[in-house]
Design a protein around this motif. Structure first.
Motif, PDB file in Angstrom:
ATOM      1  N   THR A 190       0.864  -1.179   0.000  1.00  0.00           N
ATOM      2  CA  THR A 190       0.000   0.000   0.000  1.00  0.00           C
ATOM      3  C   THR A 190       0.901   1.231   0.000  1.00  0.00           C
ATOM      4  O   THR A 190       1.872   1.295   0.760  1.00  0.00           O
ATOM      5  N   THR A 191       0.575   2.203  -0.849  1.00  0.00           N
ATOM      6  CA  THR A 191       1.438   3.383  -1.032  1.00  0.00           C
ATOM      7  C   THR A 191       0.658   4.670  -0.778  1.00  0.00           C
ATOM      8  O   THR A 191      -0.503   4.797  -1.177  1.00  0.00           O
ATOM      9  N   GLU A 192       1.321   5.596  -0.114  1.00  0.00           N
ATOM     10  CA  GLU A 192       0.773   6.935   0.117  1.00  0.00           C
ATOM     11  C   GLU A 192       1.764   7.949  -0.436  1.00  0.00           C
ATOM     12  O   GLU A 192       2.947   7.937  -0.080  1.00  0.00           O
ATOM     13  N   VAL A 193       1.306   8.805  -1.336  1.00  0.00           N
ATOM     14  CA  VAL A 193       2.168   9.846  -1.914  1.00  0.00           C
ATOM     15  C   VAL A 193       1.941  11.144  -1.142  1.00  0.00           C
ATOM     16  O   VAL A 193       0.800  11.625  -1.041  1.00  0.00           O
ATOM     17  N   LEU A 194       3.004  11.693  -0.601  1.00  0.00           N
ATOM     18  CA  LEU A 194       2.899  12.893   0.222  1.00  0.00           C
ATOM     19  C   LEU A 194       2.759  14.142  -0.637  1.00  0.00           C
ATOM     20  O   LEU A 194       3.376  14.252  -1.702  1.00  0.00           O
ATOM     21  N   GLU A 195       1.965  15.038  -0.147  1.00  0.00           N
ATOM     22  CA  GLU A 195       1.875  16.381  -0.736  1.00  0.00           C
ATOM     23  C   GLU A 195       2.254  17.369   0.343  1.00  0.00           C
ATOM     24  O   GLU A 195       1.612  17.419   1.394  1.00  0.00           O
ATOM     25  N   VAL A 196       3.310  18.131   0.075  1.00  0.00           N
ATOM     26  CA  VAL A 196       3.839  19.070   1.066  1.00  0.00           C
ATOM     27  C   VAL A 196       3.774  20.482   0.493  1.00  0.00           C
ATOM     28  O   VAL A 196       4.256  20.735  -0.617  1.00  0.00           O
ATOM     29  N   HIS A 197       3.179  21.389   1.232  1.00  0.00           N
ATOM     30  CA  HIS A 197       3.131  22.793   0.832  1.00  0.00           C
ATOM     31  C   HIS A 197       4.293  23.544   1.481  1.00  0.00           C
ATOM     32  O   HIS A 197       4.608  23.334   2.659  1.00  0.00           O
ATOM     33  N   TYR A 198       4.920  24.435   0.703  1.00  0.00           N
ATOM     34  CA  TYR A 198       6.041  25.203   1.230  1.00  0.00           C
ATOM     35  C   TYR A 198       6.103  26.555   0.525  1.00  0.00           C
ATOM     36  O   TYR A 198       5.570  26.733  -0.572  1.00  0.00           O
ATOM     37  N   ALA A 199       6.767  27.506   1.199  1.00  0.00           N
ATOM     38  CA  ALA A 199       6.853  28.875   0.691  1.00  0.00           C
ATOM     39  C   ALA A 199       7.699  28.915  -0.582  1.00  0.00           C
ATOM     40  O   ALA A 199       8.563  28.072  -0.797  1.00  0.00           O
ATOM     41  N   PRO A 200       7.445  29.915  -1.445  1.00  0.00           N
ATOM     42  CA  PRO A 200       8.167  29.972  -2.728  1.00  0.00           C
ATOM     43  C   PRO A 200       9.622  30.399  -2.569  1.00  0.00           C
ATOM     44  O   PRO A 200      10.006  31.074  -1.611  1.00  0.00           O
ATOM     45  N   GLN A 201      10.430  29.994  -3.547  1.00  0.00           N
ATOM     46  CA  GLN A 201      11.799  30.463  -3.710  1.00  0.00           C
ATOM     47  C   GLN A 201      11.968  30.851  -5.176  1.00  0.00           C
ATOM     48  O   GLN A 201      11.560  30.095  -6.069  1.00  0.00           O
ATOM     49  N   LEU A 202      12.575  32.011  -5.429  1.00  0.00           N
ATOM     50  CA  LEU A 202      12.662  32.541  -6.785  1.00  0.00           C
ATOM     51  C   LEU A 202      14.112  32.696  -7.228  1.00  0.00           C
ATOM     52  O   LEU A 202      15.012  32.900  -6.415  1.00  0.00           O
ATOM     53  N   GLU A 203      14.296  32.653  -8.539  1.00  0.00           N
ATOM     54  CA  GLU A 203      15.608  32.860  -9.154  1.00  0.00           C
ATOM     55  C   GLU A 203      15.388  33.503 -10.520  1.00  0.00           C
ATOM     56  O   GLU A 203      14.449  33.143 -11.228  1.00  0.00           O
ATOM     57  N   ILE A 204      16.239  34.475 -10.872  1.00  0.00           N
ATOM     58  CA  ILE A 204      16.119  35.149 -12.169  1.00  0.00           C
ATOM     59  C   ILE A 204      17.187  34.618 -13.113  1.00  0.00           C
ATOM     60  O   ILE A 204      18.375  34.591 -12.784  1.00  0.00           O
ATOM     61  N   ARG A 205      16.750  34.197 -14.295  1.00  0.00           N
ATOM     62  CA  ARG A 205      17.676  33.762 -15.353  1.00  0.00           C
ATOM     63  C   ARG A 205      17.553  34.727 -16.521  1.00  0.00           C
ATOM     64  O   ARG A 205      16.454  35.208 -16.807  1.00  0.00           O
TER      65      ARG A 205
END
Length: 394
Positions: A190-205
């Motif tokens: 039996t498998t459970e796939v985690l969903e984790v919410h987290y704050a954004p991180q940005l980078e400019i290319r």
């Protein structure tokens, strides 16, 4: 005659069918009998003694008595007795082992979605196993160790827990509970796939290494966060974009169609989700439309440094924050300083090697002589004794 009935122990999975066989090598028409663990007679010869539709006769001869028990349950487990009715009665025991098949596991303790740094406990439970099932945990394909607890009884309920603090690396990770048991040819999973919410991180290319006047230039704000941070906002030098006709925003991209010196400055992109806001900055410096090719030649013992006019074609893979012309200029300055130091060292050694020592050997005691003639006569080295130079005229 001294012979005893011959039996064999039987193992069967719960719900399966068990055949119980009792035989003798020879018999003079003496009857054989099967009894259950409660000493109730099941069959006496070919005569059924216990009313149980699950138990039926397979074969009854003077040398063999075989019965079949269908839909075996855990309560059927125990010691069965085969009796040969001679004088005295001879008996042999056979043990019926019933394996309890574990139920398919269930994972509890996780409420979607989790937040970064939450501590969660995943619990895997399976019941009905006999003997007790074994539970293993896997994080994706790598095994991790949980804490296992067995609940005893006629059958076993087995639980195993996994406690950990989640971070953004756990987002999308599959945690699998594997139940292994002797009654199973393959483990139950039996498998459970985690969903984790987290704050954004940005980078400019950015799209090129050396932005020049008149060129097309693109900045991309690459975001990492869950939920995906929307929308992306662009600013220049702390304010709004000054020229919306040349500065075009499409989704996460800022495109400047024709660069000029007024575009110099610091560009910032900003995005947020319900867990926080993040931003990234890029400082743009626009160079003149032409960068001349400069070649300076040094002596053979020194390397040649060349300034080449960069290609005006776009390089979308260029990710450096600062143009390489700064590095080139720094490199040339370092080489010039190095050459200057070398020349100074060489010149210094040359002068030191050819430097002479010029001393004026004045006659000692000249200061005390009353006149020049006396000083010469009293001088050290006494020129009077010096070898005279003679001239010959032919």
């Amino acid at each position: 005659l001294g012979q005893f009935p011959i039996t064999q122990n039987v193992t069967v999975v719960e719900g399966g069918t068990a055949n119980m066989t009792c035989r003798v090598d020879y018999n003079d028409n003496t009857s054989l009998q099967w009894s259950n663990p409660a000493q109730q007679t099941l069959f006496f010869g070919d005569k059924k003694a216990l009313r149980d539709h699950r138990i039926e006769l397979v074969r009854a001869t003077s040398q063999e008595l075989t019965i079949r028990i269908s839909d075996v349950s855990l309560s059927d487990e125990g010691q069965y007795t085969c009796s040969l009715f001679t004088m005295p009665v001879k008996t042999t025991k056979a043990f019926l082992t019933v394996l309890g098949v574990p139920a398919r596991p269930e994972i509890t303790g996780f409420t979607k979605p989790a937040k970064e740094r939450d501590v969660i406990t995943l619990t895997c439970t399976t019941s009905g196993s006999k003997p007790a099932a074994h539970i293993r945990w896997f994080r994706n394909d790598k095994e991790v160790h949980g804490k296992e607890v067995n609940a005893t009884g006629k059958s076993f309920t087995v639980r195993s827990s996994l406690k950990f603090e989640v971070d953004k690396q756990d987002d999308g990770v599959a945690y699998t509970c594997s139940v292994e048991h002797v009654s199973l040819s393959n483990p139950y999973l039996t498998t459970e796939v985690l969903e984790v919410h987290y704050a954004p991180q940005l980078e400019i290319r950015h799209s090129m290494i050396i932005p020049q006047e008149g060129q097309y230039f693109k900045l991309e704000c690459v975001s990492n966060g869950n939920p995906i941070p929307e929308p992306v906002l662009w600013f220049k030098d702390g304010g709004e974009l000054p020229d919306i006709e040349r500065m075009i925003v499409e989704g996460r991209e800022l495109t400047i169609t024709t660069l000029n010196k007024t575009d110099n400055g610091t560009y910032r992109c900003e995005a947020s989700n319900h867990l926080g806001t993040s931003s990234a900055e890029y400082t743009l410096f626009v160079y003149g439309g032409s960068i001349t090719r400069f070649v300076e030649t040094f002596p053979p013992s020194f390397p040649r440094v060349t300034f080449a006019k960069p290609s005006t074609s776009h390089n979308p893979n260029a990710l450096g924050q600062h143009g390489p012309d700064h590095a080139l200029i720094g490199g040339v300055v370092a080489v010039v300083v190095f050459i200057t130091l070398c020349l100074i060292i060489v010149l210094g050694r040359y002068l030191a090697r050819h430097k002479g020592t010029y001393l004026t050997h004045e006659a000692k005691g000249a200061e005390d002589a009353p006149d020049a003639d006396t000083a010469i006569i009293n001088a050290e080295g006494n020129h009077v004794h010096a070898e005279e130079k003679k001239e010959y005229f032919i």
